[in-house]
Design an enzyme around this catalytic site. Structure first.
Site, PDB file in Angstrom:
ATOM      1  CB  CYS A   5      -1.113  -0.180   0.895  1.00 25.67           C
ATOM      2  SG  CYS A   5      -2.408   1.093   0.938  1.00 25.67           S
ATOM      3  CG  ASP A 131      -3.466  -0.441   9.954  1.00 26.12           C
ATOM      4  OD1 ASP A 131      -2.416  -0.607  10.799  1.00 26.12           O
ATOM      5  OD2 ASP A 131      -3.790   0.351  10.164  1.00 26.12           O
TER       6      ASP A 131
HETATM    7  O1  LIG Z   1      -0.673   5.203   4.664  1.00 20.24           O
HETATM    8  C1  LIG Z   1      -1.385   6.418   4.815  1.00 20.24           C
HETATM    9  O2  LIG Z   1      -0.427   6.773   5.196  1.00 20.24           O
HETATM   10  C2  LIG Z   1      -2.991   6.038   5.898  1.00 20.24           C
HETATM   11  C3  LIG Z   1      -3.378   6.910   5.791  1.00 20.24           C
HETATM   12  C4  LIG Z   1      -4.723   6.793   6.452  1.00 20.24           C
HETATM   13  C5  LIG Z   1      -5.295   5.564   6.597  1.00 20.24           C
HETATM   14  C6  LIG Z   1      -4.552   4.486   6.198  1.00 20.24           C
HETATM   15  C7  LIG Z   1      -2.903   4.778   5.513  1.00 20.24           C
HETATM   16  N1  LIG Z   1      -2.811   3.195   5.593  1.00 20.24           N
HETATM   17  C8  LIG Z   1      -3.196   1.823   5.887  1.00 20.24           C
HETATM   18  O3  LIG Z   1      -2.324   2.070   6.996  1.00 20.24           O
HETATM   19  C9  LIG Z   1      -1.790   0.321   7.125  1.00 20.24           C
HETATM   20  C10 LIG Z   1      -0.360  -0.194   6.945  1.00 20.24           C
HETATM   21  O4  LIG Z   1       0.300   1.017   7.229  1.00 20.24           O
HETATM   22  P1  LIG Z   1       1.240   0.436   8.016  1.00 20.24           P
HETATM   23  O5  LIG Z   1       2.326  -1.460   6.860  1.00 20.24           O
HETATM   24  O6  LIG Z   1       1.672   0.279   9.465  1.00 20.24           O
HETATM   25  O7  LIG Z   1       2.927   1.544   7.512  1.00 20.24           O
HETATM   26  C11 LIG Z   1      -2.560   0.053   5.828  1.00 20.24           C
HETATM   27  O8  LIG Z   1      -3.662  -0.741   6.191  1.00 20.24           O
HETATM   28  C12 LIG Z   1      -2.545   1.151   4.810  1.00 20.24           C
HETATM   29  O9  LIG Z   1      -3.693   1.168   3.242  1.00 20.24           O
END
Ligand SMILES: O=C(O)c1ccccc1N[C@@H]1O[C@H](COP(=O)(O)O)[C@@H](O)[C@H]1O
Length: 212
Positions: A5, A131
């Site tokens: 992502c 998450d």
């Molecule tokens: O990544 C972003 O900036 C974000 C902003 C707003 C909503 C979701 C976002 N990202 C999502 O976060 C998780 C995983 O993040 P990480 O691997 O801990 O960095 C993933 O589902 C993204 O879609």
């Protein structure tokens, strides 16, 4: 299923698709450092015609239906991920508007009550995404969390794990929780929106025993 992502660059999207991921995500949340506008998404998705099975995910948070509709149409997205405090009623409306799109509801998990809440969404969506909870950030936190909470999580629909995953901790996370998919952003990143392709390659190598 493997989703990477927070992509913002077409050459990276093509490379990552070639590596065999199942889904790539675009952050359509204006306050995110990974935000990408619908026309930039379109520039990327039109170069991905050779990957018809790839899920092209738009990540939204607390946005209006019209904004989602416009982004989906312009960006040629085929999957909608709701990553804010969207109500079950809003999700149901979206399901009706987009019957042929894959619909994902993400929730930040703080405790058992978060999981009980997640289960309310299970009949309304195709996939639940669990998450890390953060009081100020909606996602992309890079924070791993207490995956033990998910040991017996069986929501009745496919579910994916997210939050602070990286090539070094992903095997432990999968062994502990047995999700249907995993979603990574900052754990395979050089800077917000710019992926580290070496880390994505390492991830795919590490995941080989777990993927078809
Ligand atoms: O990544 C972003 O900036 C974000 C902003 C707003 C909503 C979701 C976002 N990202 C999502 O976060 C998780 C995983 O993040 P990480 O691997 O801990 O960095 C993933 O589902 C993204 O879609």
């Amino acid at each position: 299923m493997l989703k990477i992502c927070g992509l913002t660059q077409a050459p990276q999207a093509i490379e990552i698709a070639k590596l065999g991921v199942d889904a790539i995500g675009f952050i359509c949340v204006p306050l995110s450092p990974r935000y990408i506008d619908p026309f930039k998404i379109q520039e990327i998705t039109e170069k991905l015609a050779g990957f018809p099975n790839l899920l092209r995910v738009g990540v939204f948070a607390n946005l209006e239906l019209e904004t989602i509709q416009k982004t989906v149409d312009i960006g040629q997205i085929n999957t909608i991920q709701l990553h804010g405090q969207e109500s079950p009623e809003f999700v149901t409306t979206l399901r009706t508007k987009f019957p042929n799109y894959t619909l994902i509801k993400a929730l930040g998990v703080k405790d058992q009550a978060s999981l009980d809440q997640a289960k309310i969404y299970a009949p309304l969506v195709d996939i639940l995404l669990l998450d890390a909870y953060h009081p100020e950030q909606l996602g992309g936190t890079g924070r791993a969390w207490d995956w033990n909470l998910l040991k017996h999580f069986r929501p009745g629909c496919p579910w994916w794990l997210a939050g602070g995953l990286n090539p070094d901790n992903v095997v432990e996370a999968i062994r502990l929780t047995n999700p249907d998919g995993i979603d990574l952003s900052s754990g395979v990143e050089l800077s917000p929106g710019v992926k580290n392709l070496t880390k994505v390659q390492a991830l795919i190598q590490t995941l080989q025993p777990f993927r078809p």
